[in-house]
Design a protein around this motif. Structure first.
Motif, PDB file in Angstrom:
ATOM      1  N   VAL A  23       0.828  -1.214   0.000  1.00 63.46           N
ATOM      2  CA  VAL A  23       0.000   0.000   0.000  1.00 63.46           C
ATOM      3  C   VAL A  23       0.862   1.264   0.000  1.00 63.46           C
ATOM      4  O   VAL A  23       0.678   2.149  -0.840  1.00 63.46           O
ATOM      5  CB  VAL A  23      -0.960  -0.006   1.205  1.00 63.46           C
ATOM      6  CG1 VAL A  23      -1.620   1.353   1.398  1.00 63.46           C
ATOM      7  CG2 VAL A  23      -2.022  -1.092   1.024  1.00 63.46           C
ATOM      8  N   THR A  24       1.812   1.355   0.924  1.00 63.09           N
ATOM      9  CA  THR A  24       2.562   2.608   1.075  1.00 63.09           C
ATOM     10  C   THR A  24       3.795   2.583   0.175  1.00 63.09           C
ATOM     11  O   THR A  24       4.919   2.760   0.636  1.00 63.09           O
ATOM     12  CB  THR A  24       2.947   2.832   2.550  1.00 63.09           C
ATOM     13  OG1 THR A  24       3.573   1.641   3.057  1.00 63.09           O
ATOM     14  CG2 THR A  24       1.720   3.143   3.389  1.00 63.09           C
ATOM     15  N   SER A  25       3.570   2.406  -1.115  1.00 58.94           N
ATOM     16  CA  SER A  25       4.677   2.355  -2.077  1.00 58.94           C
ATOM     17  C   SER A  25       5.460   3.660  -2.104  1.00 58.94           C
ATOM     18  O   SER A  25       6.657   3.658  -2.338  1.00 58.94           O
ATOM     19  CB  SER A  25       4.149   2.038  -3.478  1.00 58.94           C
ATOM     20  OG  SER A  25       3.572   0.753  -3.489  1.00 58.94           O
ATOM     21  N   VAL A  26       4.787   4.780  -1.874  1.00 55.15           N
ATOM     22  CA  VAL A  26       5.476   6.078  -1.883  1.00 55.15           C
ATOM     23  C   VAL A  26       5.981   6.449  -0.485  1.00 55.15           C
ATOM     24  O   VAL A  26       6.453   7.557  -0.269  1.00 55.15           O
ATOM     25  CB  VAL A  26       4.570   7.204  -2.426  1.00 55.15           C
ATOM     26  CG1 VAL A  26       4.146   6.910  -3.860  1.00 55.15           C
ATOM     27  CG2 VAL A  26       3.349   7.420  -1.535  1.00 55.15           C
ATOM     28  N   GLY A  27       5.891   5.502   0.452  1.00 53.99           N
ATOM     29  CA  GLY A  27       6.251   5.776   1.846  1.00 53.99           C
ATOM     30  C   GLY A  27       4.995   6.028   2.655  1.00 53.99           C
ATOM     31  O   GLY A  27       3.946   6.398   2.107  1.00 53.99           O
ATOM     32  N   ALA A  28       5.102   5.814   3.982  1.00 53.22           N
ATOM     33  CA  ALA A  28       3.924   5.903   4.841  1.00 53.22           C
ATOM     34  C   ALA A  28       3.648   7.328   5.309  1.00 53.22           C
ATOM     35  O   ALA A  28       2.649   7.571   5.990  1.00 53.22           O
ATOM     36  CB  ALA A  28       4.094   4.977   6.045  1.00 53.22           C
TER      37      ALA A  28
ATOM     38  N   ILE B 272       8.313 -16.284   0.976  1.00 49.16           N
ATOM     39  CA  ILE B 272       8.564 -14.998   1.646  1.00 49.16           C
ATOM     40  C   ILE B 272       8.552 -13.922   0.580  1.00 49.16           C
ATOM     41  O   ILE B 272       9.249 -14.023  -0.421  1.00 49.16           O
ATOM     42  CB  ILE B 272       9.903 -15.013   2.402  1.00 49.16           C
ATOM     43  CG1 ILE B 272       9.736 -15.909   3.630  1.00 49.16           C
ATOM     44  CG2 ILE B 272      10.320 -13.593   2.796  1.00 49.16           C
ATOM     45  CD1 ILE B 272      10.778 -15.730   4.687  1.00 49.16           C
ATOM     46  N   ARG B 273       7.716 -12.922   0.808  1.00 48.58           N
ATOM     47  CA  ARG B 273       7.599 -11.861  -0.197  1.00 48.58           C
ATOM     48  C   ARG B 273       8.193 -10.569   0.326  1.00 48.58           C
ATOM     49  O   ARG B 273       8.113 -10.269   1.515  1.00 48.58           O
ATOM     50  CB  ARG B 273       6.141 -11.656  -0.602  1.00 48.58           C
ATOM     51  CG  ARG B 273       5.237 -11.339   0.551  1.00 48.58           C
ATOM     52  CD  ARG B 273       3.823 -11.018   0.076  1.00 48.58           C
ATOM     53  NE  ARG B 273       2.840 -11.346   1.098  1.00 48.58           N
ATOM     54  CZ  ARG B 273       1.564 -11.030   1.012  1.00 48.58           C
ATOM     55  NH1 ARG B 273       1.114 -10.383  -0.037  1.00 48.58           N
ATOM     56  NH2 ARG B 273       0.737 -11.356   1.976  1.00 48.58           N
ATOM     57  N   LEU B 274       8.740  -9.817  -0.600  1.00 42.54           N
ATOM     58  CA  LEU B 274       9.366  -8.538  -0.278  1.00 42.54           C
ATOM     59  C   LEU B 274       8.609  -7.437  -1.003  1.00 42.54           C
ATOM     60  O   LEU B 274       8.509  -7.454  -2.232  1.00 42.54           O
ATOM     61  CB  LEU B 274      10.833  -8.541  -0.714  1.00 42.54           C
ATOM     62  CG  LEU B 274      11.668  -9.749  -0.255  1.00 42.54           C
ATOM     63  CD1 LEU B 274      13.100  -9.629  -0.754  1.00 42.54           C
ATOM     64  CD2 LEU B 274      11.639  -9.888   1.268  1.00 42.54           C
ATOM     65  N   LEU B 275       8.062  -6.522  -0.226  1.00 44.75           N
ATOM     66  CA  LEU B 275       7.284  -5.401  -0.774  1.00 44.75           C
ATOM     67  C   LEU B 275       7.760  -4.094  -0.150  1.00 44.75           C
ATOM     68  O   LEU B 275       6.994  -3.407   0.522  1.00 44.75           O
ATOM     69  CB  LEU B 275       5.803  -5.598  -0.441  1.00 44.75           C
ATOM     70  CG  LEU B 275       5.024  -6.683  -1.173  1.00 44.75           C
ATOM     71  CD1 LEU B 275       3.691  -6.958  -0.475  1.00 44.75           C
ATOM     72  CD2 LEU B 275       4.788  -6.310  -2.626  1.00 44.75           C
ATOM     73  N   PRO B 276       9.043  -3.748  -0.349  1.00 45.43           N
ATOM     74  CA  PRO B 276       9.508  -2.506   0.287  1.00 45.43           C
ATOM     75  C   PRO B 276       8.817  -1.293  -0.325  1.00 45.43           C
ATOM     76  O   PRO B 276       8.419  -1.330  -1.497  1.00 45.43           O
ATOM     77  CB  PRO B 276      11.003  -2.489  -0.056  1.00 45.43           C
ATOM     78  CG  PRO B 276      11.143  -3.326  -1.278  1.00 45.43           C
ATOM     79  CD  PRO B 276      10.072  -4.382  -1.187  1.00 45.43           C
ATOM     80  N   PRO B 277       8.695  -0.218   0.453  1.00 49.92           N
ATOM     81  CA  PRO B 277       8.286   1.041  -0.174  1.00 49.92           C
ATOM     82  C   PRO B 277       9.295   1.364  -1.273  1.00 49.92           C
ATOM     83  O   PRO B 277      10.487   1.069  -1.120  1.00 49.92           O
ATOM     84  CB  PRO B 277       8.390   2.073   0.957  1.00 49.92           C
ATOM     85  CG  PRO B 277       8.486   1.284   2.223  1.00 49.92           C
ATOM     86  CD  PRO B 277       9.030  -0.060   1.873  1.00 49.92           C
ATOM     87  N   LEU B 278       8.832   1.950  -2.376  1.00 54.78           N
ATOM     88  CA  LEU B 278       9.751   2.250  -3.482  1.00 54.78           C
ATOM     89  C   LEU B 278      10.768   3.312  -3.076  1.00 54.78           C
ATOM     90  O   LEU B 278      11.812   3.450  -3.714  1.00 54.78           O
ATOM     91  CB  LEU B 278       8.960   2.719  -4.712  1.00 54.78           C
ATOM     92  CG  LEU B 278       7.837   1.784  -5.176  1.00 54.78           C
ATOM     93  CD1 LEU B 278       7.183   2.327  -6.443  1.00 54.78           C
ATOM     94  CD2 LEU B 278       8.337   0.369  -5.401  1.00 54.78           C
ATOM     95  N   VAL B 279      10.477   4.037  -2.010  1.00 57.97           N
ATOM     96  CA  VAL B 279      11.365   5.112  -1.558  1.00 57.97           C
ATOM     97  C   VAL B 279      12.427   4.617  -0.577  1.00 57.97           C
ATOM     98  O   VAL B 279      13.201   5.419  -0.054  1.00 57.97           O
ATOM     99  CB  VAL B 279      10.562   6.266  -0.903  1.00 57.97           C
ATOM    100  CG1 VAL B 279       9.663   6.939  -1.934  1.00 57.97           C
ATOM    101  CG2 VAL B 279       9.719   5.754   0.268  1.00 57.97           C
TER     102      VAL B 279
END
Ligand SMILES: *Cc1c(COP(=O)(O)O)cnc(C)c1O
Length: 462
Positions: free
Chosen positions: A77-82, A428-435
């Motif tokens: 969800v928070t791809s642009v950061g939270a 195991i999945r990795l979904l880091p914020p893009l930022v």
């Protein structure tokens, strides 16, 4: 140098470094979690029971002052950061003017602006229309309603390992029984399931995967009668089902079969869409143009907003008053979405997603030598490792969920938030914020690699 006139958002941005002040979860989180158990329904699960104080960039700060590295983004969800300034400032401004009117009662610009941007950004240059909703499940259900209204047909085709949400219709469409569906049936009928082209687990081997999966879809349609099917709903990369990237040619084949039978082709881009995979929509990697596309998760940077966007003639098949919802397209969520879409405008975040993929592939290369690490796959900032028992060449490997669980537990204890997914719970999945910064990501990948090495070494001889 002192920063003058720092915005409240800049001041709130936590230090971008992993810091462990206590064990994870620490005493303050444990105390609050104990209270929660007295207050909340038992059916609400939690991956890592820490209570969050603030979050931004690639860091989540918990109640004990630990700085955890965020490889979850609140489930993509928070791809642009939270706490992205472009989102937070627009939300503040909108909240100060009005919080809600209900778009079905009186109109506002934000709703129309978000719809116009989605019409422009989604694949295909045909005339499009958009309707906004609040959650992914709600939008998927509405895509089905629209496809039924447009075709006059009842049936829906979905795929094995699919996840489309937790409402009753979308549970019928979701594949996995436990925990999602257990005890909640009966579900709506006329939902048919075809195999998804899952290369690692395809009995005939990855080379024949797309072709055989498409043949199975043709067989299913012959059985149920294509003229009874309104929509085929598909994830371009499966999310909860295990970050499955379909065998090359599968998506295009499904698209072609749907077109041939007059079936509405609905892409569920709820998890993979809005820049996550290095393109605005994951289907762009394969040049697929859908009839309808469903977006949600990353669309509004953490505020609840979802959309169905698609061909004008299909979208407009629904009678006036047939679509909507009290909160659907809430103005604060629309303001947030305009901030998110603005952040994607110059392409730098898409570039970041691709750089994250390269860094993840390089950073996990050594750990992938473990005999239990069956596959590293994904696109952009949507990457995953599937764990399985070593198998003879050509055999489908047996899932190893206990390895995935232990690796995740070690990462959590070390302050790296990862999520587990997959029908067998072995991914195991990795979904880091893009930022997320490269140094922070490098630290997280080292923790993850060490966890894989430690757990698989302790797993004994294969
Ligand atoms: C999360 C998800 C949904 C459901 O979205 P909610 O907002 O949780 O209702 C639907 N489809 C996919 C692919 C998802 O990942």
């Amino acid at each position: 140098m002192t920063v003058q006139n720092a915005t409240p958002e800049q001041e709130a941005m936590p230090e971008q470094r992993r810091i462990l002040r206590t064990e994870v979860p620490g005493p303050r989180s444990r105390e609050r979690h104990a209270r929660r158990s007295q207050v909340l329904a038992a059916g609400l699960g939690t991956t890592l029971p820490v209570f969050v104080e603030r979050a931004g960039g690639g860091i989540i700060v918990d109640a004990d002052g630990n700085h955890l590295i965020d490889l979850a983004s609140g489930i993509a969800v928070t791809s642009v950061g939270a706490s992205a300034p472009a989102v937070v400032s627009r939300v503040r401004e909108q909240v100060g003017r009005f919080t809600h009117t209900c778009f079905l009662v009186t109109e506002y610009d934000g709703y129309v602006e978000v719809a116009a941007r989605l019409n422009e950004l989604t694949p295909g240059d045909h005339p499009k229309r958009t309707a906004l909703f609040s959650t992914g499940a709600e939008a998927v259900e509405n895509a089905v309603k629209i496809a039924r209204a447009a075709t006059g047909r009842p049936g829906v085709v979905v795929f094995e390992h699919a996840y489309h949400g937790r409402s009753l219709m979308t549970l019928a469409m979701t594949a996995k029984e436990h925990p999602y569906k257990t005890g909640f049936g009966p579900f709506p009928g006329q939902v048919h399931r075809a195999p998804y082209a899952y290369p690692l687990r395809w009995p005939g081997g990855p080379e024949r995967c797309a072709e055989e999966a498409l043949a199975a879809l043709e067989d299913l349609l012959a059985e149920v009668g294509p003229q009874t099917v309104a929509a085929v709903v598909i994830e371009p990369i499966q999310g909860e089902g295990g970050f499955v990237v379909p065998a090359p040619g599968f998506l295009a084949g499904v698209r072609e079969i749907a077109a041939r039978h007059g079936i509405v082709f609905v892409l569920d881009e709820v998890q993979a869409g809005i820049g996550r995979t290095g393109t605005m929509f994951a289907a762009e990697h394969e040049g697929i143009v859908p009839d309808l596309v469903v977006t949600a998760k990353a669309l509004a940077g953490g505020l609840p907003l979802a959309a169905v966007t698609g061909r004008a003639e299909i979208m407009d098949a629904v009678h006036p008053g047939g679509l909507g919802g009290t909160y659907a397209g809430n103005p604060v969520a629309c303001a947030a979405a305009l901030g998110v879409l603005e952040m994607f405008r110059d392409g730098a975040l898409l570039e970041r997603a691709r750089a994250i993929e390269a860094q993840v592939r390089a950073g996990l290369a050594a750990a992938m030598d473990s005999p239990y690490a069956a596959e590293l796959r994904g696109r952009g900032a949507m990457m995953a490792i599937e764990f399985a028992r070593p198998a003879e060449p050509g055999a489908v490997p047996e899932p190893a969920p206990e390895i995935a669980q232990q690796v995740a537990a070690r990462c959590h204890a070390q302050g790296v938030l990862v999520l587990v997914c997959g029908t067998h719970g072995n991914v195991i999945r990795l979904l880091p914020p893009l930022v997320i910064g490269p140094d922070l990501l490098a630290d997280a990948l080292e923790v993850l690699s060490a966890a894989i090495e430690a757990v698989t070494a302790g797993a004994g001889a294969p």
